[in-house]
Motif scaffolding. Structure first.
Motif, PDB file in Angstrom:
ATOM      1  N   LYS A  69      -5.480  35.028   2.002  1.00  0.00           N
ATOM      2  CA  LYS A  69      -5.722  35.777   3.243  1.00  0.00           C
ATOM      3  C   LYS A  69      -5.698  34.867   4.461  1.00  0.00           C
ATOM      4  O   LYS A  69      -5.672  35.352   5.585  1.00  0.00           O
ATOM      5  CB  LYS A  69      -7.064  36.498   3.164  1.00  0.00           C
ATOM      6  CG  LYS A  69      -7.098  37.597   2.128  1.00  0.00           C
ATOM      7  CD  LYS A  69      -8.440  38.277   2.106  1.00  0.00           C
ATOM      8  CE  LYS A  69      -8.451  39.400   1.093  1.00  0.00           C
ATOM      9  NZ  LYS A  69      -9.753  40.058   1.051  1.00  0.00           N
ATOM     10  N   GLY A  70      -5.740  33.557   4.227  1.00  0.00           N
ATOM     11  CA  GLY A  70      -5.738  32.612   5.327  1.00  0.00           C
ATOM     12  C   GLY A  70      -6.071  31.220   4.839  1.00  0.00           C
ATOM     13  O   GLY A  70      -6.226  30.984   3.642  1.00  0.00           O
ATOM     14  N   TYR A  89      -5.758  29.704   9.968  1.00  0.00           N
ATOM     15  CA  TYR A  89      -5.222  31.063  10.057  1.00  0.00           C
ATOM     16  C   TYR A  89      -6.115  32.056   9.340  1.00  0.00           C
ATOM     17  O   TYR A  89      -6.683  31.751   8.293  1.00  0.00           O
ATOM     18  CB  TYR A  89      -3.830  31.122   9.411  1.00  0.00           C
ATOM     19  CG  TYR A  89      -2.788  30.327  10.149  1.00  0.00           C
ATOM     20  CD1 TYR A  89      -2.213  30.828  11.307  1.00  0.00           C
ATOM     21  CD2 TYR A  89      -2.379  29.080   9.683  1.00  0.00           C
ATOM     22  CE1 TYR A  89      -1.249  30.103  11.994  1.00  0.00           C
ATOM     23  CE2 TYR A  89      -1.414  28.353  10.359  1.00  0.00           C
ATOM     24  CZ  TYR A  89      -0.849  28.877  11.511  1.00  0.00           C
ATOM     25  OH  TYR A  89       0.099  28.155  12.196  1.00  0.00           O
ATOM     26  N   HIS A  90      -6.191  33.255   9.906  1.00  0.00           N
ATOM     27  CA  HIS A  90      -6.854  34.383   9.253  1.00  0.00           C
ATOM     28  C   HIS A  90      -6.036  35.635   9.564  1.00  0.00           C
ATOM     29  O   HIS A  90      -5.028  35.565  10.269  1.00  0.00           O
ATOM     30  CB  HIS A  90      -8.322  34.506   9.683  1.00  0.00           C
ATOM     31  CG  HIS A  90      -8.510  34.575  11.163  1.00  0.00           C
ATOM     32  ND1 HIS A  90      -8.490  33.465  11.980  1.00  0.00           N
ATOM     33  CD2 HIS A  90      -8.701  35.630  11.985  1.00  0.00           C
ATOM     34  CE1 HIS A  90      -8.667  33.829  13.234  1.00  0.00           C
ATOM     35  NE2 HIS A  90      -8.791  35.137  13.264  1.00  0.00           N
ATOM     36  N   TRP A  92      -3.959  37.128   7.768  1.00  0.00           N
ATOM     37  CA  TRP A  92      -2.585  36.859   7.360  1.00  0.00           C
ATOM     38  C   TRP A  92      -1.973  38.114   6.753  1.00  0.00           C
ATOM     39  O   TRP A  92      -2.472  38.644   5.766  1.00  0.00           O
ATOM     40  CB  TRP A  92      -2.557  35.704   6.371  1.00  0.00           C
ATOM     41  CG  TRP A  92      -1.177  35.263   5.947  1.00  0.00           C
ATOM     42  CD1 TRP A  92       0.003  35.520   6.563  1.00  0.00           C
ATOM     43  CD2 TRP A  92      -0.861  34.479   4.811  1.00  0.00           C
ATOM     44  NE1 TRP A  92       1.038  34.931   5.888  1.00  0.00           N
ATOM     45  CE2 TRP A  92       0.529  34.274   4.799  1.00  0.00           C
ATOM     46  CE3 TRP A  92      -1.628  33.904   3.800  1.00  0.00           C
ATOM     47  CZ2 TRP A  92       1.179  33.537   3.808  1.00  0.00           C
ATOM     48  CZ3 TRP A  92      -0.976  33.170   2.827  1.00  0.00           C
ATOM     49  CH2 TRP A  92       0.407  32.988   2.829  1.00  0.00           C
ATOM     50  N   ARG A  94       1.283  39.078   5.052  1.00  0.00           N
ATOM     51  CA  ARG A  94       2.517  38.541   4.483  1.00  0.00           C
ATOM     52  C   ARG A  94       3.677  39.520   4.619  1.00  0.00           C
ATOM     53  O   ARG A  94       4.817  39.099   4.828  1.00  0.00           O
ATOM     54  CB  ARG A  94       2.293  38.125   3.030  1.00  0.00           C
ATOM     55  CG  ARG A  94       1.482  36.841   2.943  1.00  0.00           C
ATOM     56  CD  ARG A  94       1.317  36.324   1.535  1.00  0.00           C
ATOM     57  NE  ARG A  94       0.770  37.269   0.582  1.00  0.00           N
ATOM     58  CZ  ARG A  94      -0.503  37.645   0.529  1.00  0.00           C
ATOM     59  NH1 ARG A  94      -1.364  37.174   1.400  1.00  0.00           N
ATOM     60  NH2 ARG A  94      -0.904  38.502  -0.380  1.00  0.00           N
ATOM     61  N   SER A  97       4.868  38.922   7.991  1.00  0.00           N
ATOM     62  CA  SER A  97       5.034  37.483   8.289  1.00  0.00           C
ATOM     63  C   SER A  97       4.313  37.066   9.566  1.00  0.00           C
ATOM     64  O   SER A  97       4.870  36.383  10.420  1.00  0.00           O
ATOM     65  CB  SER A  97       6.526  37.124   8.394  1.00  0.00           C
ATOM     66  OG  SER A  97       7.204  37.475   7.224  1.00  0.00           O
ATOM     67  N   ARG A  98       3.033  37.469   9.662  1.00  0.00           N
ATOM     68  CA  ARG A  98       2.250  37.085  10.835  1.00  0.00           C
ATOM     69  C   ARG A  98       0.826  36.730  10.414  1.00  0.00           C
ATOM     70  O   ARG A  98       0.331  37.197   9.379  1.00  0.00           O
ATOM     71  CB  ARG A  98       2.246  38.188  11.888  1.00  0.00           C
ATOM     72  CG  ARG A  98       1.491  39.419  11.508  1.00  0.00           C
ATOM     73  CD  ARG A  98       1.430  40.438  12.656  1.00  0.00           C
ATOM     74  NE  ARG A  98       0.675  41.578  12.238  1.00  0.00           N
ATOM     75  CZ  ARG A  98       1.178  42.797  12.073  1.00  0.00           C
ATOM     76  NH1 ARG A  98       2.442  43.045  12.321  1.00  0.00           N
ATOM     77  NH2 ARG A  98       0.402  43.780  11.670  1.00  0.00           N
ATOM     78  N   ALA A  99       0.197  35.921  11.251  1.00  0.00           N
ATOM     79  CA  ALA A  99      -1.202  35.552  11.036  1.00  0.00           C
ATOM     80  C   ALA A  99      -1.803  35.197  12.390  1.00  0.00           C
ATOM     81  O   ALA A  99      -1.096  34.888  13.345  1.00  0.00           O
ATOM     82  CB  ALA A  99      -1.325  34.374  10.068  1.00  0.00           C
ATOM     83  N   GLY A 126       2.401  26.714   9.523  1.00  0.00           N
ATOM     84  CA  GLY A 126       2.541  28.169   9.472  1.00  0.00           C
ATOM     85  C   GLY A 126       3.988  28.612   9.344  1.00  0.00           C
ATOM     86  O   GLY A 126       4.313  29.497   8.548  1.00  0.00           O
ATOM     87  N   MET A 130       3.991  28.647   5.254  1.00  0.00           N
ATOM     88  CA  MET A 130       3.531  30.033   5.097  1.00  0.00           C
ATOM     89  C   MET A 130       4.640  31.039   5.406  1.00  0.00           C
ATOM     90  O   MET A 130       4.471  32.225   5.182  1.00  0.00           O
ATOM     91  CB  MET A 130       2.326  30.284   6.004  1.00  0.00           C
ATOM     92  CG  MET A 130       1.100  29.467   5.635  1.00  0.00           C
ATOM     93  SD  MET A 130      -0.248  29.594   6.875  1.00  0.00           S
ATOM     94  CE  MET A 130      -0.728  31.321   6.700  1.00  0.00           C
ATOM     95  N   LEU A 132       5.703  32.119   8.259  1.00  0.00           N
ATOM     96  CA  LEU A 132       5.347  33.050   9.323  1.00  0.00           C
ATOM     97  C   LEU A 132       6.518  33.222  10.284  1.00  0.00           C
ATOM     98  O   LEU A 132       7.306  32.291  10.492  1.00  0.00           O
ATOM     99  CB  LEU A 132       4.131  32.538  10.102  1.00  0.00           C
ATOM    100  CG  LEU A 132       2.837  32.404   9.320  1.00  0.00           C
ATOM    101  CD1 LEU A 132       1.745  31.794  10.200  1.00  0.00           C
ATOM    102  CD2 LEU A 132       2.386  33.749   8.763  1.00  0.00           C
TER     103      LEU A 132
END
Length: 188
Positions: A69-70, A89-90, A92, A94, A97-99, A126, A130, A132
C-alpha cells in the motif's frame, strides 16, 4: 510488488542521507520528531505523547509496505547517524499507477536541503521501481516550505481541494500538486 513477501526493504543512499527501513528500535527518534507541535501542525494529526504512539506508527508503516500500500523510509543523516525525519508513499493505487508522497523533518533539520535530497531519490524510486505515472501531494495552503520543495522538484499545482480532510478536529482545505512521469526530469 514492493512488499516484504517479494523484496527486501530498499535502502537508498544520497550524498548526505541514508533512506532506510524504520524499525521499532527507532521509536524514540520517531517520537522526537512527531511530538513537535511545529512539525505536526501540517501533518494532520496532533503531536505524539508516548513511545507507544511512535511504535504504532512504525507498525502502520510496516503493514503498508508488507501489503503493497506504500513505503515509508526513515531519513538518516549520515554525519550524525540519526533519524531526522521520514519520507515515502501512501495511498498507492497500482491500477492507476499513482501514489501520494509525504515527508517531514525534525525542526533542527529544516532549511538545510535534506528534503530536496530525499525527495529527488524517492521520486526516482517511484517512477523506476514502483512504475508510477503520477505522484501526488496534498499540502496545507499555509505550508510555504513544503510548497516550495514540491515546486522545486517539478510538481505543478492543480488546485485547492476545499474542506478535503478532517484534520485536528477541523475541515481543512488542501492544495493538490502532481508530478507526471513524462514531466519528470531525473536529477543527477
Amino acid at each position: 510488488m514492493i512488499g516484504n513477501n517479494n523484496l527486501n526493504f530498499p535502502k537508498i543512499e544520497t550524498d548526505r542521507l541514508i533512506l532506510k527501513e524504520i524499525k521499532v528500535k527507532d521509536a524514540a527518534s520517531i517520537l522526537n520528531i512527531f511530538s513537535s507541535e511545529e512539525v505536526m501542525k501540517y501533518y494532520g494529526q496532533f503531536p505524539m505523547k508516548s513511545i507507544e504512539e511512535a511504535k504504532n506508527l512504525i507498525t502502520i508503516f510496516d503493514e503498508n509496505f508488507e501489503n503493497n500500500k506504500g513505503i515509508r523510509w526513515g531519513i538518516l543523516l549520515k554525519e550524525e547517524n540519526r533519524i531526522i525525519g521520514t519520507c515515502g508513499y501512501h495511498n498507492w493505487n497500482r491500477k492507476h499507477s499513482r501514489a501520494e508522497i509525504g515527508y517531514e523533518l525534525s525542526m533542527d533539520s529544516w532549511g538545510k536541503g535534506y528534503i530536496k535530497e530525499a525527495l529527488g531519490a524517492i521520486i526516482g524510486y517511484g517512477y523506476e521501481v514502483m512504475n508510477l505515472n503520477r505522484i501526488e501531494a496534498v499540502v496545507y495552503p499555509e505550508n510555504k516550505a513544503s510548497i516550495k520543495s514540491l515546486i522545486n522538484q517539478g510538481f505543478k499545482k492543480e488546485g485547492v481541494l476545499e474542506e478535503y480532510a478532517f484534520f485536528r478536529n477541523v475541515y481543512q482545505d488542501l492544495i493538490m500538486f502532481s508530478l507526471l512521469k513524462k514531466n519528470w526530469v531525473k536529477k543527477q
